[in-house]
Scaffold this active site. Structure first.
Site, PDB file in Angstrom:
ATOM      1  N   GLU A 157       4.756   4.038  -5.953  1.00  0.00           N
ATOM      2  CA  GLU A 157       4.869   2.648  -6.497  1.00  0.00           C
ATOM      3  C   GLU A 157       5.336   2.509  -8.018  1.00  0.00           C
ATOM      4  O   GLU A 157       4.869   2.184  -8.575  1.00  0.00           O
ATOM      5  CB  GLU A 157       3.533   1.805  -6.527  1.00  0.00           C
ATOM      6  CG  GLU A 157       3.006   1.766  -4.757  1.00  0.00           C
ATOM      7  CD  GLU A 157       1.686   0.877  -4.828  1.00  0.00           C
ATOM      8  OE1 GLU A 157       1.004   0.530  -5.892  1.00  0.00           O
ATOM      9  OE2 GLU A 157       1.102   0.914  -3.952  1.00  0.00           O
ATOM     10  N   ASN A 199       6.912   6.779  -1.992  1.00  0.00           N
ATOM     11  CA  ASN A 199       6.457   5.784  -1.076  1.00  0.00           C
ATOM     12  C   ASN A 199       6.148   4.453  -1.973  1.00  0.00           C
ATOM     13  O   ASN A 199       5.833   4.368  -3.225  1.00  0.00           O
ATOM     14  CB  ASN A 199       4.864   6.230  -0.851  1.00  0.00           C
ATOM     15  CG  ASN A 199       4.311   5.302   0.007  1.00  0.00           C
ATOM     16  OD1 ASN A 199       4.860   4.991   1.205  1.00  0.00           O
ATOM     17  ND2 ASN A 199       2.902   4.935  -0.285  1.00  0.00           N
ATOM     18  N   HIS A 235       3.539  -3.670   3.945  1.00  0.00           N
ATOM     19  CA  HIS A 235       2.391  -4.732   4.081  1.00  0.00           C
ATOM     20  C   HIS A 235       2.772  -6.085   4.382  1.00  0.00           C
ATOM     21  O   HIS A 235       3.567  -6.542   3.357  1.00  0.00           O
ATOM     22  CB  HIS A 235       1.650  -4.570   2.869  1.00  0.00           C
ATOM     23  CG  HIS A 235       0.879  -3.153   2.468  1.00  0.00           C
ATOM     24  ND1 HIS A 235      -0.013  -2.906   3.311  1.00  0.00           N
ATOM     25  CD2 HIS A 235       1.083  -2.345   1.684  1.00  0.00           C
ATOM     26  CE1 HIS A 235      -0.659  -1.646   3.153  1.00  0.00           C
ATOM     27  NE2 HIS A 235      -0.009  -1.375   1.857  1.00  0.00           N
ATOM     28  N   GLU A 264       2.169   2.319   5.737  1.00  0.00           N
ATOM     29  CA  GLU A 264       0.979   1.615   5.295  1.00  0.00           C
ATOM     30  C   GLU A 264       0.875   0.385   6.076  1.00  0.00           C
ATOM     31  O   GLU A 264       0.564  -0.716   5.515  1.00  0.00           O
ATOM     32  CB  GLU A 264       0.724   1.462   3.549  1.00  0.00           C
ATOM     33  CG  GLU A 264       0.649   2.565   3.018  1.00  0.00           C
ATOM     34  CD  GLU A 264       0.331   2.503   1.509  1.00  0.00           C
ATOM     35  OE1 GLU A 264      -0.141   1.469   1.255  1.00  0.00           O
ATOM     36  OE2 GLU A 264       0.592   3.372   0.866  1.00  0.00           O
ATOM     37  N   ASP A 266       0.505  -2.954   7.842  1.00  0.00           N
ATOM     38  CA  ASP A 266      -0.328  -3.974   8.284  1.00  0.00           C
ATOM     39  C   ASP A 266       0.461  -5.405   8.363  1.00  0.00           C
ATOM     40  O   ASP A 266       1.285  -5.552   7.461  1.00  0.00           O
ATOM     41  CB  ASP A 266      -1.723  -4.017   7.555  1.00  0.00           C
ATOM     42  CG  ASP A 266      -1.479  -4.149   6.078  1.00  0.00           C
ATOM     43  OD1 ASP A 266      -0.376  -4.591   5.616  1.00  0.00           O
ATOM     44  OD2 ASP A 266      -2.605  -3.775   5.220  1.00  0.00           O
TER      45      ASP A 266
HETATM   46  O1  G2I Z   1      -3.520  -1.749  -2.029  1.00  0.00           O
HETATM   47  C1  G2I Z   1      -3.179  -1.341  -0.651  1.00  0.00           C
HETATM   48  C2  G2I Z   1      -2.342  -0.277  -0.545  1.00  0.00           C
HETATM   49  C3  G2I Z   1      -1.209  -0.219  -1.416  1.00  0.00           C
HETATM   50  N1  G2I Z   1      -0.288   1.075  -1.299  1.00  0.00           N
HETATM   51  C4  G2I Z   1      -1.309   2.213  -1.829  1.00  0.00           C
HETATM   52  C5  G2I Z   1      -2.668   2.182  -1.254  1.00  0.00           C
HETATM   53  O2  G2I Z   1      -3.253   3.388  -2.088  1.00  0.00           O
HETATM   54  C6  G2I Z   1      -3.295   1.059  -1.243  1.00  0.00           C
HETATM   55  O3  G2I Z   1      -4.504   1.319  -0.682  1.00  0.00           O
HETATM   56  C7  G2I Z   1      -5.709   0.572  -1.072  1.00  0.00           C
HETATM   57  C8  G2I Z   1      -6.943   0.974  -0.484  1.00  0.00           C
HETATM   58  O4  G2I Z   1      -6.499   0.508   0.795  1.00  0.00           O
HETATM   59  C9  G2I Z   1      -8.329   0.196  -0.990  1.00  0.00           C
HETATM   60  O5  G2I Z   1      -9.325   0.574  -0.481  1.00  0.00           O
HETATM   61  O6  G2I Z   1      -5.779   0.841  -2.694  1.00  0.00           O
HETATM   62  C10 G2I Z   1      -6.597   0.281  -3.217  1.00  0.00           C
HETATM   63  C11 G2I Z   1      -6.999   0.522  -4.758  1.00  0.00           C
HETATM   64  O7  G2I Z   1      -5.669   0.073  -5.311  1.00  0.00           O
HETATM   65  C12 G2I Z   1      -8.185   0.485  -2.676  1.00  0.00           C
HETATM   66  O8  G2I Z   1      -9.060  -0.452  -3.059  1.00  0.00           O
HETATM   67  C13 G2I Z   1     -10.234   0.262  -3.730  1.00  0.00           C
HETATM   68  C14 G2I Z   1     -10.903  -0.586  -4.501  1.00  0.00           C
HETATM   69  O9  G2I Z   1     -10.190  -1.246  -5.511  1.00  0.00           O
HETATM   70  C15 G2I Z   1     -11.928  -0.114  -5.047  1.00  0.00           C
HETATM   71  O10 G2I Z   1     -12.793  -0.946  -5.964  1.00  0.00           O
HETATM   72  C16 G2I Z   1     -12.905   1.092  -4.389  1.00  0.00           C
HETATM   73  O11 G2I Z   1     -13.877   1.663  -5.314  1.00  0.00           O
HETATM   74  O12 G2I Z   1     -11.002   0.979  -2.896  1.00  0.00           O
HETATM   75  C17 G2I Z   1     -11.995   1.892  -3.502  1.00  0.00           C
HETATM   76  C18 G2I Z   1     -12.738   2.865  -2.692  1.00  0.00           C
HETATM   77  O13 G2I Z   1     -13.332   1.964  -1.553  1.00  0.00           O
END
Ligand code: G2I
Length: 462
Positions: A157, A199, A235, A264, A266
């Site tokens: 990103e 990515n 997404h 990714e 969805d």
């Molecule tokens: O945002 C969706 C995805 C976009 N592209 C990069 C990916 O790495 C990203 O994944 C998401 C995860 O699915 C989430 O699970 O990235 C988020 C963070 O940018 C993740 O969220 C985080 C929460 O913001 C935190 O509060 C939490 O501690 O997940 C963490 C672990 O559960």
């Protein structure tokens, strides 16, 4: 592929795929899981996994039945793997890798360098200190997982949304525009066998952002910066719908000589509309020979980062949705183009190509006789810091150990090394890389501060 028809065709593709496969589904040959069906087409089908959910039997049951590629959803990110500077923490990520190994699944690594989910110590850094921290981070994490990762999201990103087509502002970007290529070169040196991907999201169709990524990939290929693949997050929701030129966009990147992957996926929605969109994505990937696989961003709707959008293939109870069926059916129906080369590891040699670095200084042959070796250096220099990759190539006979003489200029300080032991200006093999077959090579790395300059390594082997 008929590019001119792609735009119109894709909207109908999902429905068509559903219709076509009603017959195929009952055929004895049709695969019955996503992973097996993708494998039949020379591809993988993966999902994001959260380590803490692996103990949930429903979750792991679906994971191990359906998926043959795993991306850690958060566990390999910078904040998770280096919460304190220089102190690496791999527990949760290792747990996922162990699970994958035990169940014959491969791993996509995610993500080495990203403006988001940085540990707070890195968020507060800038300039050379941050650049060095990034290089050290990539080196450590990619080395820890060396040989275990099919593809790394090296940089995630890094481009801005909107019509500007430029880089996203971030602390990493402010270390210099070359931070992305430095990240790729560093990753290649640390894990030469992993495919290295860029990515991003909102790059799923042709737009200012994907055009900017395209130009970067084109430039990297022209200059020999090591990049092997581009990930399209995909997404999809009402604000970011599936573009009509999705397939054409994948194809134009593939035409640059990189693999493309859906990383990714969805899709917000439900029922037939969602099912149709999933089938369209699958069909697009199968139509692009270098589209090597698809990863959905979670298993059940309840596992999704956007659970309210019910964007995944299994409902909250782990039941297959219509979108699961359309996805499997589209996989089973696909294969209209030649599949990509089937391999469980990247097809390159286990060492980086010589072109990965900007400068190469040949060394003097060392040792003499049949046990000679040569050492060459590739220097990746930025303001205030450098990574030197040293390649040790055996001569006409195999060697079992080697020592490289290499003096760094005064004013430099070595901050880390890999694949080598150092004694002053002599750099020797470690246990696992002393043996080099005739004509083959191994590499080690030196990271430091200051200016590496022109280097004149010598080599002796025995
Ligand atoms: O945002 C969706 C995805 C976009 N592209 C990069 C990916 O790495 C990203 O994944 C998401 C995860 O699915 C989430 O699970 O990235 C988020 C963070 O940018 C993740 O969220 C985080 C929460 O913001 C935190 O509060 C939490 O501690 O997940 C963490 C672990 O559960």
């Amino acid at each position: 592929m008929n590019r001119a028809r792609t735009g119109g065709a894709i909207a109908l593709a999902g429905a068509a795929a559903i219709a076509v496969v009603v017959g195929l589904a009952s055929s004895a040959q049709a695969a019955t899981t996503l992973g097996a069906s993708a494998a039949d087409k020379g591809r993988y089908f993966g999902t994001a996994v959260a380590a803490y959910k692996l103990s949930d039997a429903t979750y792991s049951g679906i994971l191990d039945r359906e998926f043959n590629m795993i991306t850690p959803e958060n566990e390999m990110k910078w904040d998770a793997t280096e919460p304190t500077q220089g102190q690496f923490s791999y527990g949760s990520a290792d747990q996922i890798v162990a699970h994958a190994n035990a169940h014959g699944q491969r791993m996509r690594g995610h993500a080495l360098a990203w403006h988001s989910q940085q540990p707070s110590w890195a968020q507060n850094m800038s300039g050379t200190a941050l650049r060095n921290a990034m290089v050290n981070h990539i080196t450590n994490v990619a080395t820890h997982y060396q040989g275990k990762i099919y593809a790394w999201d090296v940089v995630n990103e890094a481009f801005a949304d909107g019509s500007g087509g430029g880089r996203r502002d971030s602390n990493l970007q402010r270390t210099g525009n070359d931070w992305i290529e430095v990240a790729f070169r560093t990753a290649r040196a640390a894990d030469p066998g992993a495919k290295l991907c860029y990515n991003d999201y909102n790059t799923d169709g042709q737009n200012a952002k994907s055009n900017a990524v395209y130009a970067m990939v084109q430039d990297f290929k022209a200059r020999g910066v090591p990049i092997d693949c581009v990930g399209f997050q995909s997404h999809i929701n009402s604000g970011s719908p599936l573009p009509s030129d999705y397939q054409a966009n994948l194809q134009r990147f593939a035409n640059l000589g990189v693999d493309v992957q859906i990383t990714e996926l969805d899709i917000a929605g439900s029922g037939t509309a969602q099912a149709s969109s999933y089938a369209s994505v699958v069909k697009a990937c199968l139509a692009v020979s270098r589209c090597t696989g698809i990863t959905v961003w979670g298993i059940r709707d309840s596992d999704s980062w956007r659970s309210g959008d019910t964007p995944l293939l299994f409902d909250n109870n782990g039941n297959k949705k219509a979108s699961y069926t359309s996805t499997l059916d589209a996989l089973n129906a696909g294969g209209t183009s030649s599949p990509p080369p089937v391999s469980t590891s990247p097809s390159r040699s286990t060492s980086p190509s010589p072109s990965v670095s900007p400068s190469v200084s040949p060394s003097n042959p060392g040792g003499g006789g049949g046990n000679g070796c040569t050492a060459t250096t590739s220097v990746n220099q930025w303001q205030g810091g450098f990574v030197v990759t040293v390649r040790v190539t055996a001569g006409a006979a195999a060697i079992n150990s080697w020592a490289v003489g290499l003096t760094l200029p005064s004013g430099t300080t070595v901050t880390s090394t890999w694949n080598v032991t150092r004694s002053g200006n002599t750099w020797s093999n470690v246990s696992y890389n002393g043996h080099v077959n005739a004509g083959q090579y191994t590499e080690f790395g030196i990271q430091g501060t200051g200016t590496a300059g022109t280097l004149s390594p010598t080599c002796s082997g025995s």
